[in-house]
Design a protein around this motif. Structure first.
Motif, PDB file in Angstrom:
ATOM      1  N   THR A  68       0.922  -1.190  -0.094  1.00 40.02           N
ATOM      2  CA  THR A  68      -0.012   0.082   0.041  1.00 40.02           C
ATOM      3  C   THR A  68       0.825   1.321   0.063  1.00 40.02           C
ATOM      4  O   THR A  68       0.592   2.061  -0.593  1.00 40.02           O
ATOM      5  N   LEU A  69       1.991   1.184   0.889  1.00 36.29           N
ATOM      6  CA  LEU A  69       2.820   2.295   1.008  1.00 36.29           C
ATOM      7  C   LEU A  69       3.535   2.357  -0.499  1.00 36.29           C
ATOM      8  O   LEU A  69       3.656   3.598  -1.055  1.00 36.29           O
ATOM      9  N   THR A  70       3.895   1.311  -1.130  1.00 40.42           N
ATOM     10  CA  THR A  70       4.359   1.711  -2.350  1.00 40.42           C
ATOM     11  C   THR A  70       3.483   2.288  -3.528  1.00 40.42           C
ATOM     12  O   THR A  70       3.852   2.945  -4.270  1.00 40.42           O
ATOM     13  N   PHE A  71       2.341   1.714  -3.399  1.00 44.93           N
ATOM     14  CA  PHE A  71       1.225   2.255  -4.389  1.00 44.93           C
ATOM     15  C   PHE A  71       1.243   3.737  -4.014  1.00 44.93           C
ATOM     16  O   PHE A  71       0.992   4.278  -5.083  1.00 44.93           O
ATOM     17  N   SER A 100       1.297  -6.735 -16.915  1.00 45.01           N
ATOM     18  CA  SER A 100       2.357  -5.491 -16.935  1.00 45.01           C
ATOM     19  C   SER A 100       2.044  -4.629 -18.124  1.00 45.01           C
ATOM     20  O   SER A 100       1.829  -5.084 -19.122  1.00 45.01           O
ATOM     21  N   PHE A 101       2.391  -3.416 -17.741  1.00 48.28           N
ATOM     22  CA  PHE A 101       1.965  -2.240 -18.997  1.00 48.28           C
ATOM     23  C   PHE A 101       2.924  -2.497 -19.978  1.00 48.28           C
ATOM     24  O   PHE A 101       2.626  -2.525 -21.301  1.00 48.28           O
ATOM     25  N   MET A 102       4.286  -2.562 -19.757  1.00 47.12           N
ATOM     26  CA  MET A 102       5.329  -2.671 -20.645  1.00 47.12           C
ATOM     27  C   MET A 102       5.518  -4.046 -21.305  1.00 47.12           C
ATOM     28  O   MET A 102       5.823  -4.093 -22.506  1.00 47.12           O
ATOM     29  N   TYR A 103       5.180  -4.908 -20.600  1.00 47.75           N
ATOM     30  CA  TYR A 103       5.509  -6.583 -20.952  1.00 47.75           C
ATOM     31  C   TYR A 103       4.366  -7.010 -21.739  1.00 47.75           C
ATOM     32  O   TYR A 103       4.391  -8.001 -22.566  1.00 47.75           O
ATOM     33  N   LYS A 104       3.145  -6.364 -21.466  1.00 48.85           N
ATOM     34  CA  LYS A 104       1.973  -6.743 -21.989  1.00 48.85           C
ATOM     35  C   LYS A 104       1.570  -8.205 -21.720  1.00 48.85           C
ATOM     36  O   LYS A 104       1.085  -9.211 -22.436  1.00 48.85           O
ATOM     37  N   VAL A 115      14.114  -6.393 -14.084  1.00 45.04           N
ATOM     38  CA  VAL A 115      12.773  -6.314 -13.906  1.00 45.04           C
ATOM     39  C   VAL A 115      12.152  -5.073 -13.266  1.00 45.04           C
ATOM     40  O   VAL A 115      11.434  -4.158 -13.770  1.00 45.04           O
ATOM     41  N   ALA A 116      12.579  -4.885 -12.094  1.00 44.85           N
ATOM     42  CA  ALA A 116      12.138  -3.796 -11.255  1.00 44.85           C
ATOM     43  C   ALA A 116      12.706  -2.480 -11.696  1.00 44.85           C
ATOM     44  O   ALA A 116      12.108  -1.516 -11.515  1.00 44.85           O
ATOM     45  N   TYR A 117      13.814  -2.534 -12.163  1.00 44.25           N
ATOM     46  CA  TYR A 117      14.627  -1.204 -12.582  1.00 44.25           C
ATOM     47  C   TYR A 117      13.654  -0.772 -13.892  1.00 44.25           C
ATOM     48  O   TYR A 117      13.313   0.334 -13.934  1.00 44.25           O
ATOM     49  N   ASN A 118      13.509  -1.523 -14.811  1.00 49.45           N
ATOM     50  CA  ASN A 118      12.548  -1.276 -16.115  1.00 49.45           C
ATOM     51  C   ASN A 118      11.283  -0.889 -15.724  1.00 49.45           C
ATOM     52  O   ASN A 118      10.650   0.024 -16.136  1.00 49.45           O
ATOM     53  N   ALA A 119      10.832  -1.625 -14.522  1.00 48.66           N
ATOM     54  CA  ALA A 119       9.267  -1.316 -14.039  1.00 48.66           C
ATOM     55  C   ALA A 119       9.207   0.116 -13.537  1.00 48.66           C
ATOM     56  O   ALA A 119       8.207   0.680 -13.997  1.00 48.66           O
ATOM     57  N   LEU A 177       3.483  -4.046 -12.213  1.00 49.00           N
ATOM     58  CA  LEU A 177       4.942  -4.687 -11.935  1.00 49.00           C
ATOM     59  C   LEU A 177       5.619  -4.182 -10.924  1.00 49.00           C
ATOM     60  O   LEU A 177       6.188  -4.947 -10.140  1.00 49.00           O
ATOM     61  N   ILE A 178       5.572  -3.094 -10.546  1.00 50.91           N
ATOM     62  CA  ILE A 178       6.421  -2.526  -9.488  1.00 50.91           C
ATOM     63  C   ILE A 178       5.786  -3.121  -8.406  1.00 50.91           C
ATOM     64  O   ILE A 178       6.451  -3.497  -7.118  1.00 50.91           O
ATOM     65  N   LEU A 179       4.385  -3.055  -8.164  1.00 52.67           N
ATOM     66  CA  LEU A 179       3.779  -3.618  -7.078  1.00 52.67           C
ATOM     67  C   LEU A 179       3.978  -5.196  -6.753  1.00 52.67           C
ATOM     68  O   LEU A 179       4.274  -5.727  -5.838  1.00 52.67           O
ATOM     69  N   GLY A 180       3.956  -5.780  -7.877  1.00 48.70           N
ATOM     70  CA  GLY A 180       4.353  -7.362  -7.816  1.00 48.70           C
ATOM     71  C   GLY A 180       5.727  -7.837  -7.311  1.00 48.70           C
ATOM     72  O   GLY A 180       5.762  -8.350  -6.375  1.00 48.70           O
ATOM     73  N   ALA A 181       6.684  -6.776  -8.033  1.00 46.11           N
ATOM     74  CA  ALA A 181       7.960  -7.055  -7.506  1.00 46.11           C
ATOM     75  C   ALA A 181       8.216  -6.647  -6.160  1.00 46.11           C
ATOM     76  O   ALA A 181       8.836  -7.319  -5.139  1.00 46.11           O
ATOM     77  N   THR A 182       7.435  -5.772  -5.741  1.00 45.67           N
ATOM     78  CA  THR A 182       7.466  -5.341  -4.289  1.00 45.67           C
ATOM     79  C   THR A 182       6.787  -6.065  -3.110  1.00 45.67           C
ATOM     80  O   THR A 182       7.315  -6.459  -2.265  1.00 45.67           O
ATOM     81  N   LEU A 183       5.814  -7.065  -3.325  1.00 46.11           N
ATOM     82  CA  LEU A 183       5.272  -7.984  -2.975  1.00 46.11           C
ATOM     83  C   LEU A 183       5.832  -8.844  -2.664  1.00 46.11           C
ATOM     84  O   LEU A 183       6.272  -9.649  -1.622  1.00 46.11           O
ATOM     85  N   ILE A 184       6.581  -9.626  -3.866  1.00 51.39           N
ATOM     86  CA  ILE A 184       7.660 -10.534  -3.752  1.00 51.39           C
ATOM     87  C   ILE A 184       8.680 -10.293  -2.740  1.00 51.39           C
ATOM     88  O   ILE A 184       9.147 -11.154  -1.772  1.00 51.39           O
ATOM     89  N   GLY A 185       9.410  -9.095  -2.844  1.00 50.99           N
ATOM     90  CA  GLY A 185      10.475  -8.707  -2.168  1.00 50.99           C
ATOM     91  C   GLY A 185      10.344  -8.461  -0.788  1.00 50.99           C
ATOM     92  O   GLY A 185      10.927  -8.943   0.156  1.00 50.99           O
ATOM     93  N   THR A 186       8.954  -7.971  -0.305  1.00 50.46           N
ATOM     94  CA  THR A 186       8.705  -7.902   1.074  1.00 50.46           C
ATOM     95  C   THR A 186       8.591  -9.249   1.620  1.00 50.46           C
ATOM     96  O   THR A 186       8.984  -9.701   2.657  1.00 50.46           O
ATOM     97  N   ALA A 187       7.708 -10.233   0.854  1.00 52.52           N
ATOM     98  CA  ALA A 187       7.681 -11.789   1.489  1.00 52.52           C
ATOM     99  C   ALA A 187       9.199 -12.128   1.711  1.00 52.52           C
ATOM    100  O   ALA A 187       9.040 -12.768   2.776  1.00 52.52           O
ATOM    101  N   ALA A 188      10.154 -11.759   0.947  1.00 49.83           N
ATOM    102  CA  ALA A 188      11.352 -12.555   1.059  1.00 49.83           C
ATOM    103  C   ALA A 188      12.207 -12.014   2.122  1.00 49.83           C
ATOM    104  O   ALA A 188      12.614 -12.830   2.959  1.00 49.83           O
ATOM    105  N   VAL A 189      11.817 -10.835   2.242  1.00 47.54           N
ATOM    106  CA  VAL A 189      12.612 -10.024   3.708  1.00 47.54           C
ATOM    107  C   VAL A 189      12.130 -10.656   5.016  1.00 47.54           C
ATOM    108  O   VAL A 189      12.821 -11.058   5.786  1.00 47.54           O
ATOM    109  N   ILE A 190      10.643 -10.745   4.980  1.00 46.52           N
ATOM    110  CA  ILE A 190       9.965 -11.546   6.241  1.00 46.52           C
ATOM    111  C   ILE A 190      10.351 -12.785   6.417  1.00 46.52           C
ATOM    112  O   ILE A 190      10.971 -13.287   7.380  1.00 46.52           O
ATOM    113  N   LEU A 191      10.159 -13.500   5.179  1.00 47.01           N
ATOM    114  CA  LEU A 191      10.493 -15.012   5.384  1.00 47.01           C
ATOM    115  C   LEU A 191      12.383 -15.218   5.622  1.00 47.01           C
ATOM    116  O   LEU A 191      12.608 -15.966   6.170  1.00 47.01           O
TER     117      LEU A 191
END
Lengths: 538, 322
Positions: free
Chosen positions: B21-24, B80-84, B276-280, B288-302
């Motif tokens: 949500t903060l990322t959004f 994803s907007f850019m990768y369709k 991917v995150a850089y391009n996004a 795509l930014i939000l998707g990558a953030t979700l994965i990254g956040t889950a990875a930090v916690i796990l």
């Protein structure tokens, strides 16, 4: 096993990998081209990016090929899928005769049915093609027989052929069963059929796009190279290093500062030609200080363009004069560049009340210093350097211009909102000369390229006359007059007409790269064998 | 332990939601949109407006947020907007290269870090220790893009040992399995070494300090009194307890393992999560930014959770009730 033994094993493995052959044998008939990004869609009606359009133009056929003779007159066209065409007497109907030997890569002939289907795609509301405005002046399209098609226009205007030719031609027999509203969610990679010089090969996302020679291409013995491989390197520095290292054969848009390294490399050649773009400063006329044309003219006269071209562009470029490039047929050849005259600039500013009243070295009027920010994208080294030279030149006449560098997306937003003083920008000029989008006055809040909100009623009136003109000859005097008015008003300071630099490995021959496209004659490119080169480009 | 793991897993959901949500909010607060970033001189301002409408960017942010949240709740990360393409497909494609690169980097990190630390701890404040200290501090302070440039210059441009970019050579698809593997390893070497060297510097500093502490402990004195050779004392007796902090480092490395290194992946054209995150981010590709953030956040916690669990597994003291 002891740790030290593990280390020995790891070191041995490292050496084995390092000493292993560098890759498969070099494919001597492959041209490796540097690309900054990947392709997003294989359907030309869904392409948004210029790079996608460029790649797809090698796959999907076009009726005619626009020539690069627009310096002397409006661009002419050479036959391609259409072997000939003719106009009706009133110039409202254009009939194309298609080649009978053109087939899609599955062997099905390319016919008028494909053009009719493509026309339906161009005008489909469900699809919402981004460039559907090119069909606005086309009234009807009818297939006269399998290889003859006629376009009828609502009125006569100079770019009729260009508008028809800009619509991509796609295979009806393969795509017609997919409803237009489903196109966006369809995976097109496996549905691509080519009637152009190349067919899609292996696509490794974010790595490379391979285009293979189309054996069914309608021009005999073409293309001469077997493959084009687009290697994706997401930074310009990386692309340039790969060109120097021999990993990439062709890199478009070499930075001027690096031109000498290409010229010094015996394996590389530098293609140099006038680009269809110019760099300028857009003054925000809504800001009081720039409302006075004398101030804008004075600021332009204080900038040493020759030094700018030498220092920032490595000598590659020409002073820009007005809104039409001096290399275009529509350019008003009676116009002259603004002189470099700092003393004259100081006089002009004094006329409009800007003098150094408080002796601080900065001109002022009514207690306000003549100081402003110059906005530029931080990603562009060239425009950053332009800002620095502007700062220096304007400081010499007592004007404080502070560079304000921002990321490109932020720059676009600031400019669209009018949140800027001056903006160092670059326009690419299409061969379909369209000054109206940039120079016609627009109501507040409307989306526009007229970022500085320039408004001249006579210019607006002339645009209406240009729109009503039926041919190039009647448009030219009107365009000349518009250019004269704009140059007199100086809503921009026109800085540099850019030069395009393309680095090409000298093993590639026959390239006629130009400012229309680097792939202008791609089917004629040839590769000479280099016996000493045994390894594959990485 | 099971309860702790269960509670931490429960906390995962609200934490991921909060970060997303903060990322959004941040992404929407940033100037510019996807339509502004498309590189095409033919796009008129009106056409850019059409693109905004096509991707729903003309809708109020709250409406966009609720529609995104609703879709995520059903497991749909959007397109994803850019990768369709579906965001999940783009991320799934980028994850294996990132895991491979980060795994190799972790290998360099641990092996080189261990060697430097043991060499330094063998004779604290001796000349080897001083040299490794300078070396590891230097590596720790060097920006990774500079180190990457140096490695490319030496190993790729001057020596020609390793390729400077990509995962494979042109035409690698035509190779059989083993040459293709070797080709992959050659491409993997420089980016993994670059990431690993920076990590190794940190690992070496942590490990050296712990090794020196452990060496002065009483059980080491007893072992030395039993006549155990110095090298065995160091590699076997001291190293095992000294490795405990490395477990924590390993856990904290998981986010990088999953989310990738933006700088290294971009420089070496490595098609992973970082790129991917850089391009996004550059393209303002919000899904795509939000998707990558979700994965990254889950990875930090796990990753943190995994570190705690691992710590308890290798050190019985951590399992004792306080």
């Amino acid at each position: 096993m002891k740790f030290s033994r593990w280390l020995i094993v790891v070191a041995a493995a490292f050496l084995a990998v390092a000493c292993s052959p560098p890759g498969p044998e070099a494919p001597s008939d492959t041209v490796v081209i540097g690309a900054l990004s990947d392709i997003a869609s294989w359907n030309p009606y869904l392409a948004e990016d210029a790079f996608d359009e460029e790649i797809l133009s090698l796959i999907y056929p076009s009726l005619a090929v626009e020539q690069v003779d627009y310096q002397q007159h409006p661009p002419s066209f050479a036959p391609s899928l259409a072997e000939s065409w003719e106009w009706s007497n009133d110039h409202l109907a254009l009939t194309f005769h298609l080649r009978t030997d053109a087939v899609w890569s599955d062997g099905v002939p390319v016919t008028a049915a494909d053009l009719l289907f493509s026309w339906r795609a161009q005008t489909s509301e469900a699809l919402g093609w981004l460039w559907s405005d090119i069909t606005d002046n086309i009234d009807t399209v009818e297939a006269l027989d399998a290889h003859t098609i006629r376009y009828t226009f609502t009125h006569r205007y100079p770019y009729q052929l260009m508008d028809v030719n800009d619509g991509p031609i796609v295979p009806a027999h393969a795509w017609a069963d997919i409803p237009f509203e489903k196109w966006e969610e369809t995976d097109w990679r496996e549905l691509v059929l080519s009637a152009g010089p190349f067919v899609p090969g292996l696509h490794t996302p974010q790595q490379e796009i391979v285009l293979e020679r189309n054996p069914r291409y309608f021009v005999a013995d073409r293309p001469r190279v077997s493959r084009l491989v687009f290697r994706i390197v997401p930074s310009k520095t990386g692309l340039f290093n790969q060109l120097l290292a021999g990993g990439i054969d062709l890199v478009n848009d070499i930075p001027p500062a690096e031109a000498a390294r290409v010229l010094d490399n015996p394996d590389l050649e530098l293609a140099v030609f006038p680009d269809r773009s110019f760099t300028h400063i857009c003054w925000n006329l809504d800001k009081g200080v720039f409302a006075d044309p004398r101030v804008r003219r004075a600021l332009g006269m204080a900038i040493d363009r020759e030094t700018l071209i030498d220092a920032v562009y490595g000598g590659f470029g020409r002073p820009s004069i007005g809104p039409v490039l001096s290399t275009m047929w529509a350019f008003n050849r009676d116009l002259n560049p603004l002189p470099y005259d700092p003393a004259g600039a100081i006089e002009l500013l004094a006329e409009s009340g800007w003098e150094d009243h408080d002796g601080d070295g900065i001109l002022d009027r009514d207690g306000q210093p003549l100081a402003f920010e110059v906005l530029a994208p931080s990603e562009s080294e060239v425009r950053k350097d332009v800002c620095l030279l502007l700062e220096r030149d304007l400081a010499r006449i007592g004007v404080r211009a502070t560079p304000r560098l921002m990321e490109w997306g932020a720059v676009q937003a600031a400019v669209a909102e009018g949140n800027f003083d001056a903006f160092v920008n670059r326009w690419i000029e299409p061969t379909q000369v369209d000054l109206e989008g940039i120079w016609h006055s627009t109501p507040p809040g409307a989306p526009t390229f007229n970022f500085g909100h320039y408004s001249n009623p006579e210019v607006d009136r002339l645009f209406e006359e240009v729109a009503a003109a039926s041919d190039f000859e009647s448009q030219k005097p009107l365009l000349d007059r518009i250019q004269t008015l704009i140059v007199a008003d100086q809503p921009y300071t026109f800085l540099v007409e850019n030069t395009r630099l393309v680095g090409v490995n000298s093993r590639i021959h026959g390239t006629k790269i130009n400012d229309a496209t680097i792939f202008f004659n791609v089917d004629e490119w040839e590769i000479t064998e280099q016996p000493e080169s045994t390894s594959l480009p990485e | 332990m099971k309860r702790i793991v269960f509670r931490r897993m429960l906390a995962l959901v609200p934490l991921v939601w909060l970060v997303a949500t903060l990322t959004f909010v941040v992404v929407h607060a940033a100037p510019g949109s996807y339509a502004d970033t498309i590189d095409n001189p033919r796009l008129s301002p009106e056409t850019r407006e059409l693109i905004r409408a096509r991707y729903g960017l003309d809708r109020p942010p709250l409406e966009q947020y609720l529609s995104w949240l609703g879709a995520v709740a059903t497991g749909d990360l959007g397109t994803s907007f850019m990768y369709k393409q579906p965001v999940s497909a783009v991320l799934a494609r980028a994850l294996p290269p990132t895991l491979l690169l980060a795994g190799a980097a972790l290998f360099f990190d641990l092996v080189l870090g261990l060697i430097l630390a043991v060499a330094a701890a063998r004779r604290p404040y001796g000349w080897v220790d001083r040299i490794t200290t300078v070396l590891s501090l230097g590596l720790y302070g060097v920006p990774s893009f500079w180190l990457a440039g140096l490695l490319i210059l030496v190993f790729s441009l001057l020596l020609g040992w390793f390729p400077a970019s990509h995962m494979h050579s042109v035409d690698a698809a035509s190779l059989s399995a083993l040459p293709r593997l070797v080709d992959l390893l050659r491409h993997l070497f420089l980016p993994a070494l670059c990431l690993g060297l920076v990590g190794a510097a940190g690992t070496a500093r942590y490990l050296r300090a712990t090794l020196i502490d452990v060496r002065s402990s009483r059980f080491m004195l007893a072992a030395r009194a039993r006549g155990i050779p110095e090298s065995r004392l160091l590699w076997v007796h001291a190293l095992r307890p000294a490795l405990l902090p490395v477990v924590t480092i390993l856990g904290l490395s998981l986010p990088i393992l999953v989310s990738g290194s933006v700088v290294i992946e971009t420089i070496f054209s490595w098609p992973g999560m970082g790129q991917v995150a850089y391009n996004a981010a550059r393209a303002r590709d919000i899904p795509l930014i939000l998707g990558a953030t979700l994965i990254g956040t889950a990875a930090v916690i796990l990753g943190n959770l995994a570190a705690d669990v691992l710590y308890a597994v290798v050190d019985p003291r951590a399992r004792r009730p306080s």
